[in-house]
Design a protein around this motif. Structure first.
Motif, short mmCIF file in Angstrom:
data_model
loop_
_atom_site.label_atom_id
_atom_site.label_comp_id
_atom_site.label_asym_id
_atom_site.label_seq_id
_atom_site.Cartn_x
_atom_site.Cartn_y
_atom_site.Cartn_z
N LYS A 296 0.83 -1.21 0.00
CA LYS A 296 0.00 0.00 0.00
C LYS A 296 0.87 1.26 0.00
N VAL A 297 1.93 1.23 0.79
CA VAL A 297 2.85 2.37 0.84
C VAL A 297 3.51 2.56 -0.52
N ASN A 298 3.89 1.46 -1.17
CA ASN A 298 4.46 1.56 -2.51
C ASN A 298 3.49 2.19 -3.49
N GLU A 299 2.24 1.76 -3.42
CA GLU A 299 1.23 2.26 -4.36
C GLU A 299 0.93 3.74 -4.14
N ARG A 300 1.03 4.18 -2.89
CA ARG A 300 0.68 5.57 -2.58
C ARG A 300 1.87 6.52 -2.70
N TYR A 301 3.05 6.07 -2.26
CA TYR A 301 4.19 6.98 -2.17
C TYR A 301 5.37 6.60 -3.05
N GLY A 302 5.25 5.51 -3.82
CA GLY A 302 6.38 5.06 -4.62
C GLY A 302 6.77 6.06 -5.69
N PRO A 303 8.00 5.99 -6.18
CA PRO A 303 8.45 6.89 -7.26
C PRO A 303 7.73 6.59 -8.56
N VAL A 304 7.69 7.57 -9.44
CA VAL A 304 7.03 7.44 -10.74
C VAL A 304 8.08 7.50 -11.83
N THR A 308 7.79 6.40 -18.44
CA THR A 308 6.56 5.62 -18.68
C THR A 308 5.39 6.07 -17.82
N GLY A 309 5.68 6.74 -16.70
CA GLY A 309 4.62 7.15 -15.78
C GLY A 309 4.16 6.06 -14.85
N ASP A 310 4.84 4.91 -14.84
CA ASP A 310 4.46 3.80 -13.98
C ASP A 310 4.91 4.05 -12.54
N PHE A 352 5.50 13.19 5.46
CA PHE A 352 5.77 14.27 4.50
C PHE A 352 7.27 14.56 4.40
N HIS A 353 7.93 14.71 5.56
CA HIS A 353 9.35 15.06 5.54
C HIS A 353 10.21 13.91 5.02
N SER A 354 9.76 12.68 5.22
CA SER A 354 10.50 11.55 4.65
C SER A 354 10.40 11.56 3.12
N LEU A 355 9.24 11.92 2.60
CA LEU A 355 9.11 12.05 1.15
C LEU A 355 10.01 13.16 0.62
N LYS A 356 10.13 14.23 1.37
CA LYS A 356 11.04 15.31 0.98
C LYS A 356 12.48 14.80 0.93
N ASN A 357 12.87 14.01 1.94
CA ASN A 357 14.22 13.46 1.95
C ASN A 357 14.45 12.52 0.77
N LEU A 358 13.44 11.72 0.44
CA LEU A 358 13.58 10.79 -0.68
C LEU A 358 13.70 11.54 -2.00
N TYR A 359 13.04 12.69 -2.10
CA TYR A 359 13.13 13.50 -3.32
C TYR A 359 14.50 14.18 -3.42
N ARG A 360 14.98 14.68 -2.31
CA ARG A 360 16.24 15.42 -2.33
C ARG A 360 17.48 14.52 -2.28
N MET A 361 17.40 13.42 -1.53
CA MET A 361 18.54 12.52 -1.38
C MET A 361 18.06 11.07 -1.35
N PRO A 404 19.79 13.19 -5.48
CA PRO A 404 18.34 13.43 -5.59
C PRO A 404 17.69 12.37 -6.46
N ASP A 405 16.42 12.12 -6.20
CA ASP A 405 15.63 11.18 -7.00
C ASP A 405 14.42 11.93 -7.55
N LEU A 406 14.53 12.39 -8.79
CA LEU A 406 13.46 13.17 -9.40
C LEU A 406 12.18 12.36 -9.56
N ARG A 407 12.29 11.04 -9.54
CA ARG A 407 11.11 10.19 -9.67
C ARG A 407 10.16 10.35 -8.48
N MET A 408 10.66 10.88 -7.37
CA MET A 408 9.85 11.06 -6.18
C MET A 408 9.06 12.36 -6.21
N PHE A 409 9.18 13.14 -7.28
CA PHE A 409 8.51 14.44 -7.31
C PHE A 409 7.00 14.31 -7.18
N ASP A 410 6.40 13.38 -7.92
CA ASP A 410 4.94 13.25 -7.90
C ASP A 410 4.42 12.95 -6.50
N ALA A 411 5.05 11.99 -5.81
CA ALA A 411 4.61 11.63 -4.46
C ALA A 411 4.82 12.79 -3.49
#
Length: 612
Positions: A296-304, A308-310, A352-361, A404-411
């Motif tokens: 569920k966490v993967n489906e909601r917060y996983g990188p895109v 492909t947009g997957d 929220f802040h963990s998602l920020k960390n995943l996006y930045r590092m 940084p992981d730009l794939r985390m931007f959407d989440a």
């Protein structure tokens, strides 16, 4: 006089009886509240150890008094810096009051933060042991005894997010590497389909063997070839541990027949099923993960996937993925929908802040590096403390690069929007800084995505920026917006600063290409060229020549030499860079080779350098 005393006594007795009667009427409500808050101390504990079961019942009403005394003493020891003594007292308190959430929180914090930093940075393994003890205490003991305590979920998530994912500890990279290496064999391959297989894996080895004859034959053969290794007396978790130890060792130290058999079976379907079971067993029993919740966490917060947009799974080697899981687990198990407490809001903020960390590092690249052994270790290995050390000895160590992981931007973007909407009712005064923060996120992401070549994603974010935060300054095409952003960053820089910026961008571009981050490598190279072109147009030719900005190929070559001579990067990383340039970008390889020949021709003779 005696008659008067009798009357007073009777009246006091009547008042006392009435008070007792009134209090008894409240008893049912009090008991119900205690039960709702899970504060019933004498109810049976599930799977409790003997010492805990005895202490829970034996001390009766005096248990609270003893706990108060121990707690005051533990707090005093903590203030005195006697963390180990405070830890022992805290352990006694957890035995006497297993449902006292504060003591579990105190003890885990004490181990992960206070005791860990009492160890010198030169012993990172000792520090890591205490950090691990801290989160294991909450995960394995505190939360099972207090499943409805949101505080413990928040504290567990905080250790992963702040202590391990953060950079405040001197040896934070060691923590990250150890966690990543522990998780790596348990989540490979990192795909949604694989997580689905793990979720459907039986809970016990006996169940798997009973339902699949091929797997049963495989396990039987492994036990036949190495009965002392894969003993039938092993628990499922012990079996999984031995299984991964065998794979990790590449068979070294194990019976030859077993190793040959495993090598022949390793690509078979039944071996995959056994490996999946061992992975699921470790995730469930050792790491206490609910695999369905992980999905569920993967489906909601996983990188895109930016092409492909997957939706992809989270990187569970990263501590912030663990922080998100335990925060979500706490919100799901102990949250109160519609009646948010401060602790619940703080737990939600961790997500929220963990998602920020995943996006930045969010990208971790681990490389082997040679580490010089300390003299004391070398002398011990030589067995001769008096013998002088002629050549330093090395061991293979590891280093970590965070990208940084730009794939985390959407989440990350959606989480910010959800947070604004959620707190609209509870923190109206804080909506403005939240919106300002989101606008800044969009501004940065648009420019980064555009420079990385993801123009469609950048255009979508730009459209969102103009719809949510309409401003006259944004009323322009995307290309012009990014050009203005570049110009604003360059305004005020001297041409010498610009040269240094170009060099650093090119050097980072090489690093990104070496670790396989091709999109950001291309983005950094484009930015470097844009800076050089900008100053070439806006500065006089004499200034440009003096700053070496006119000859971009030469700057690119010099940046490569700077990267190759930088001691921060291991030799195997540099070799990987040269190999990737030669194989993946032959045009660049030819240009760099040509530039090297030019530089060598232009170099003055050694004698002239000496005379000069």
């Amino acid at each position: 006089m005696a008659y008067k005393n009798i009357i007073i006594t009777i009246m006091l007795f009547a008042v006392g009886c009435s008070i007792l009667f009134t209090s008894s009427l409240q008893l049912d409500d009090l008991n119900k509240s205690r039960k709702d808050l899970d504060l019933v101390a004498n109810k049976p504990l599930e799977n409790a150890p003997p010492a805990l079961a005895f202490a829970t019942v034996a001390m009766g009403a005096f248990r609270g008094l003893v706990v108060d005394i121990l707690w005051m003493r533990a707090d005093a020891l903590k203030e005195e810096g006697k963390f180990f003594d405070a830890k022992q007292l805290a352990e006694w308190i957890t035995v006497l009051q297993p449902r006292f959430s504060a003591v579990w929180d105190f003890q885990s914090w004490n181990m992960a933060y206070n005791i860990s930093v009492a160890m010198p940075p030169s012993q990172p393994e000792e520090r890591w042991k205490w950090v691990r003890n801290g989160y294991e205490l909450l995960r394995d003991k505190g939360i099972p005894q207090n499943p409805n305590s949101i505080i413990l979920y928040r504290s567990l998530a905080w250790i992963f997010q702040h202590k391990i994912s953060g950079v405040t500890d001197d040896v934070h990279k060691y923590y990250k590497i150890q966690l990543a290496l522990s998780m790596r064999p348990l989540i490979s391959p990192l795909t949604n389909e694989h997580f689905k297989k793990l979720s459907n894996t039986p809970d016990s080895l006996s169940e798997l063997i009973g339902s699949d004859e091929q797997v049963a034959e495989l396990v039987s053969k492994m036990r036949e070839f190495a009965p002392e290794v894969f003993s039938e007396e092993l628990t499922d978790l012990e079996f999984a541990g031995v299984f991964f130890a065998l794979l990790d060792s590449a068979g070294e130290g194990y019976p030859e027949k077993l190793v040959e058999f495993v090598r022949a079976e390793i690509e078979t379907q039944r071996f995959e099923k056994l490996r999946n079971f061992c992975q699921a067993c470790k995730l469930r029993q050792e790491w206490k993960f609910d695999i369905d919740l992980m999905r569920k966490v993967n489906e909601r917060y996983g990188p895109v996937d930016l092409k492909t947009g997957d939706r992809l799974p989270l990187n569970w080697e990263h501590p912030d993925a663990h922080a998100i899981f335990w925060a979500e687990k706490g919100l799901e198990t102990a949250g109160r929908k519609g009646d948010y407490s401060t602790d619940e809001l703080n737990t939600d903020r961790i997500v929220f802040h963990s998602l920020k960390n995943l996006y930045r590092m969010g990208k971790y690249v681990i490389y082997n590096v040679p580490l010089k052994l300390p003299r004391s270790d070398t002398d011990k290995q030589q067995g001769n403390l008096d013998k002088p050390q002629e050549e330093p000895e090395y061991k293979v160590g590891k280093t970590l690069y965070m990208l940084p992981d730009l794939r985390m931007f959407d989440a990350y973007n959606q989480a910010h929007l959800d947070r604004i909407e959620k707190y609209r009712e509870f923190e109206e005064a804080n909506l403005r800084p939240l919106k300002n923060g989101h606008r800044n996120i969009l501004n940065d992401a648009i420019f980064t995505l555009y420079m990385a070549g993801h123009r469609e994603k950048a255009a979508k974010a730009f459209k969102q920026l103009k719809e949510l935060y309409p401003r006259e300054e944004n009323d322009m095409p995307l290309k012009q917006f990014c050009r203005n952003r570049m110009q604003n960053e360059l305004d005020g820089l001297t041409i010498t600063d610009a040269r240094e910026m170009v060099t650093m961008m090119l050097k980072e571009s090489y690093f990104r290409f070496a670790v396989g981050d091709d999109d950001m490598s291309s983005a950094r190279e484009k930015m470097a060229r844009s800076v050089a072109d900008y100053y070439q147009k806006t500065s006089g030719q004499e200034d440009v020549d003096r700053a070496m900005l006119a000859d971009f190929p030469k700057l690119r070559y010099m940046a490569l030499m700077d990267f190759l001579n930088d001691g921060r990067y291991p030799d195997n990383l540099k070799q990987n860079l040269l190999a990737r340039i030669k194989n993946n970008r032959p045009d660049l390889y030819e240009k760099l080779t040509s530039e090297r020949e030019k530089v060598q021709k232009e170099a003055p003779p050694e004698g002239k350098l000496k005379n000069k």
